[in-house]
Design an enzyme around this catalytic site. Structure first.
Site, mmCIF file in Angstrom:
data_model
loop_
_atom_site.group_PDB
_atom_site.id
_atom_site.type_symbol
_atom_site.label_atom_id
_atom_site.label_comp_id
_atom_site.label_asym_id
_atom_site.label_seq_id
_atom_site.Cartn_x
_atom_site.Cartn_y
_atom_site.Cartn_z
ATOM 1 N N TYR A 6 43.306 37.972 40.083
ATOM 2 C CA TYR A 6 41.930 38.444 39.976
ATOM 3 C C TYR A 6 41.639 38.953 38.565
ATOM 4 C CZ TYR A 6 42.411 38.488 45.095
ATOM 5 O OH TYR A 6 42.658 38.154 46.412
ATOM 6 N N HIS B 28 50.941 34.751 47.985
ATOM 7 C CA HIS B 28 49.540 34.432 47.718
ATOM 8 C C HIS B 28 49.322 32.922 47.618
ATOM 9 C CE1 HIS B 28 45.737 35.596 45.171
ATOM 10 N NE2 HIS B 28 45.439 35.184 46.399
#
Length: 330
Positions: free
Chosen positions: A56, A141
């Protein structure tokens, strides 16, 4: 705000969680002060679970989240980050990272790495960016294209770290349900972060993952309850799964809104609360880029939804009768 344990771990999370992708400049830049205010507003509403990732904003989300949480009582909140993408410096810096969705300079590139060493490096780097003493929850992830390495190398590494007490809970975070369901059945994870697959418009997670999680005592954290925005503001041109929503989904979302309006309940409240009706779901993760957004999310989470509204959605064929709803017994 209610707190729940994650699976069989000692980690507890609030029923509403703060997703920190937005403060990593998701799609558009925001000032540092605005990011800090969003995190502090989350704290004021009772949110005690914060989720981030190196992905992010090329680490910006972790840096901002850690800075905003610093000084708050560490024993009172849980923080999760993720492994699988290592950030490597990029020289010279050229352009931005908008191709990956983040309005930040392209200072690094992402290197997929689900090796045991990659897990250790990723966690060490995340701790440095966060400036905190520990990460409570670590997720694999998006390992779709790296399943073998993720399960054979990264997962055992996470299991060892949990056994050593270095992390409190381990899991997998994806926007599909099939692979997490397999991981739930074949490993000893504590939690799954499921994005966009258990919402008013997409309940595909109910077919495989959620029953498996309930059977195994694994918690599910549900993200993407607004499906990229369509369920927050159902109109032509609204986003669904990060692209313009097709006309039939816009029409369905608008029909959902009409039913909610009839009961004088915002569609956002119904979309946010639906996942909590399933016994495997522990928390709903919502992203925000401002204090006002997170306060609105908290208000929607607390808004009463009458049983008659759920009944109307089922009666009109807008909600599968097999989907459990909040407040329902059995």
């Amino acid at each position: 705000m209610r707190q729940h344990a994650l699976g069989r771990s000692r980690v507890t999370v609030s029923e509403l969680a703060f997703g920190a992708a937005g403060i990593g400049n998701l799609f558009n830049p925001i000032p540092d002060a605005q990011a800090e205010q969003a995190v502090h507003a989350a704290w004021e509403t009772g949110i005690r679970y914060f989720d981030t990732a190196p992905h992010y904003g090329l680490g910006l989300s972790e840096r901002r989240l850690g800075a905003a949480l610093r000084g708050l009582p560490r024993s009172e909140f849980a923080i999760s980050s993720k492994v699988g993408r290592l950030l490597r410096p990029l020289y010279p810096v050229h352009g931005d990272d908008l191709a990956n969705g983040f309005a930040v300079p392209a200072t690094h590139y992402r290197q997929w790495d689900f090796s045991a060493e990659g897990v250790r490096r990723s966690i060490a780097s995340s701790l440095e960016r966060l400036g905190l003493d520990r990460i409570d929850i670590v997720y694999l992830h998006d390992p779709e294209d790296h399943a073998d390495q993720a399960l054979n190398e990264a997962y055992p590494a996470l299991e060892r770290l949990r056994a050593e007490g270095a992390v409190g809970a381990i899991g997998i975070g994806m926007n599909q349900s099939a692979m997490p369901a397999r991981v739930v059945r074949d490993t000893d994870i504590d939690v799954v972060l499921l994005a966009g697959r258990y919402s008013l418009l997409d309940q595909s997670g109910l077919a495989d993952l959620l029953p498996a999680a309930a059977d195994r005592g694994v918690s599910v954290v549900v993200g993407g309850v607004f499906n990229s925005g369509l369920l927050a503001d159902p109109r032509p041109g609204a986003m669904f799964e990060y692209a313009a929503a097709p006309a039939h989904l816009v029409a369905r979302a608008q029909h959902l809104k009409q039913v909610c309006d009839h009961h004088r309940v915002p569609l956002r409240a119904v979309a946010l609360q639906l996942p909590l009706g399933h016994p495997a779901v522990t928390s709903v993760l919502v992203g925000a880029q401002s204090a006002d957004q997170i306060r609105d999310n908290a208000a929607m989470a607390a808004r009463p939804v009458p049983a008659a509204l759920w009944a109307d959605l089922r009666g009109l064929g807008l909600l599968d009768p097999r989907v459990p709803v909040p407040g329902e017994v059995g």
